[in-house]
Design a protein around this motif. Sequence first.
Motif, PDB file in Angstrom:
ATOM      1  N   UNK A   1       0.799  -1.222   0.000  1.00 12.05           N
ATOM      2  CA  UNK A   1       0.000   0.000   0.000  1.00 12.05           C
ATOM      3  C   UNK A   1       0.831   1.271   0.000  1.00 12.05           C
ATOM      4  N   UNK A   2       2.009   1.232   0.523  1.00 14.04           N
ATOM      5  CA  UNK A   2       2.780   2.452   0.704  1.00 14.04           C
ATOM      6  C   UNK A   2       2.775   2.824   2.165  1.00 14.04           C
ATOM      7  N   UNK A   3       3.276   4.005   2.456  1.00 16.97           N
ATOM      8  CA  UNK A   3       3.420   4.459   3.835  1.00 16.97           C
ATOM      9  C   UNK A   3       2.071   4.656   4.505  1.00 16.97           C
ATOM     10  N   UNK A   4       1.935   4.157   5.739  1.00 12.42           N
ATOM     11  CA  UNK A   4       0.732   4.414   6.533  1.00 12.42           C
ATOM     12  C   UNK A   4       0.812   5.848   7.032  1.00 12.42           C
ATOM     13  N   UNK A   5      -0.285   6.559   6.892  1.00  8.10           N
ATOM     14  CA  UNK A   5      -0.362   7.961   7.283  1.00  8.10           C
ATOM     15  C   UNK A   5      -1.195   8.052   8.555  1.00  8.10           C
ATOM     16  N   UNK A   6      -0.592   8.546   9.619  1.00  7.32           N
ATOM     17  CA  UNK A   6      -1.286   8.650  10.900  1.00  7.32           C
ATOM     18  C   UNK A   6      -1.688  10.087  11.213  1.00  7.32           C
ATOM     19  N   UNK A   7      -2.072  10.807  10.187  1.00 10.09           N
ATOM     20  CA  UNK A   7      -2.556  12.170  10.369  1.00 10.09           C
ATOM     21  C   UNK A   7      -3.543  12.472   9.257  1.00 10.09           C
ATOM     22  N   UNK A   8      -4.384  13.452   9.496  1.00  8.97           N
ATOM     23  CA  UNK A   8      -5.413  13.798   8.527  1.00  8.97           C
ATOM     24  C   UNK A   8      -4.908  14.743   7.453  1.00  8.97           C
ATOM     25  N   UNK A   9      -5.723  14.947   6.449  1.00  8.59           N
ATOM     26  CA  UNK A   9      -5.361  15.867   5.375  1.00  8.59           C
ATOM     27  C   UNK A   9      -5.119  17.290   5.890  1.00  8.59           C
ATOM     28  N   UNK A  10      -5.886  17.767   6.886  1.00 11.27           N
ATOM     29  CA  UNK A  10      -5.583  19.112   7.397  1.00 11.27           C
ATOM     30  C   UNK A  10      -4.172  19.187   8.000  1.00 11.27           C
ATOM     31  N   UNK A  11      -3.774  18.124   8.733  1.00 20.33           N
ATOM     32  CA  UNK A  11      -2.421  18.084   9.295  1.00 20.33           C
ATOM     33  C   UNK A  11      -1.388  18.269   8.177  1.00 20.33           C
ATOM     34  N   UNK A  12      -1.577  17.504   7.111  1.00 16.58           N
ATOM     35  CA  UNK A  12      -0.618  17.502   6.002  1.00 16.58           C
ATOM     36  C   UNK A  12      -0.530  18.894   5.384  1.00 16.58           C
ATOM     37  N   UNK A  13      -1.677  19.495   5.088  1.00 17.82           N
ATOM     38  CA  UNK A  13      -1.681  20.808   4.442  1.00 17.82           C
ATOM     39  C   UNK A  13      -1.212  21.924   5.368  1.00 17.82           C
ATOM     40  N   UNK A  14      -1.388  21.736   6.663  1.00 20.05           N
ATOM     41  CA  UNK A  14      -0.893  22.733   7.616  1.00 20.05           C
ATOM     42  C   UNK A  14       0.579  22.515   7.967  1.00 20.05           C
ATOM     43  N   UNK A  15       1.163  21.410   7.468  1.00 17.92           N
ATOM     44  CA  UNK A  15       2.559  21.107   7.762  1.00 17.92           C
ATOM     45  C   UNK A  15       2.780  20.589   9.169  1.00 17.92           C
ATOM     46  N   UNK A  16       1.731  19.989   9.777  1.00 15.16           N
ATOM     47  CA  UNK A  16       1.843  19.449  11.134  1.00 15.16           C
ATOM     48  C   UNK A  16       2.166  17.975  11.081  1.00 15.16           C
ATOM     49  N   UNK A  17       3.066  17.534  11.923  1.00 11.86           N
ATOM     50  CA  UNK A  17       3.409  16.115  12.000  1.00 11.86           C
ATOM     51  C   UNK A  17       2.350  15.335  12.771  1.00 11.86           C
ATOM     52  N   UNK A  18       1.700  15.990  13.766  1.00 15.68           N
ATOM     53  CA  UNK A  18       0.636  15.329  14.518  1.00 15.68           C
ATOM     54  C   UNK A  18      -0.388  16.348  14.956  1.00 15.68           C
TER      55      UNK A  18
END
Length: 185
Positions: free
Chosen positions: A168-185
Amino acid sequence: MQYTEVEQKYQVKDIAALKTALEKRAAKPGSTTRQVDTYYNAPHRDFLAPDTVSEWLRLRESDHGDSVNYKQWLPAGAVIKTHCDEFETPVEDIEALRRTLQALDFTILVTVEKVREEWVVPGLVEVAFDTVTGAGDFVEFEFKGEAADAEAAIAQLDTFIASLDVELGERINRGYPHILLGREH
């Protein structure tokens, strides 16, 4: 488990291989929709203040209707969340709700735009292929079966994902808002 969501997200590597594996499990493709999710911060509690974000308030506009959603990710404060309390309901007049939030001093944190293609394994899992503007391609597996509690649902979801036998690829343990805000958690 009506108000509990159990899901896992991955940065998808090979969409075609995953869809083939899903077809072998009797999954049926559903609709493809454009969704615009606007996330808000509350005036009385800063959702971004903790080191690990554990809650979101979202308005969703989509081809299939609008909704409001609140999620409290659990365990609260943990970097890796296993499930969440989720309260979502349709909204008849999204602009009225948007203006209500503005009048109450809620502020926009981020807007997530995506195209979602949904697949369903009846009585077990909903699979969403998401292409998120500014973030990439992902797949989410959401448990939709019967389970006594979140732990049992997680175990069933893990078993289902492993049974697909697809990288599948890397498991992502954060939501899309986290990603777009540049937050790791």
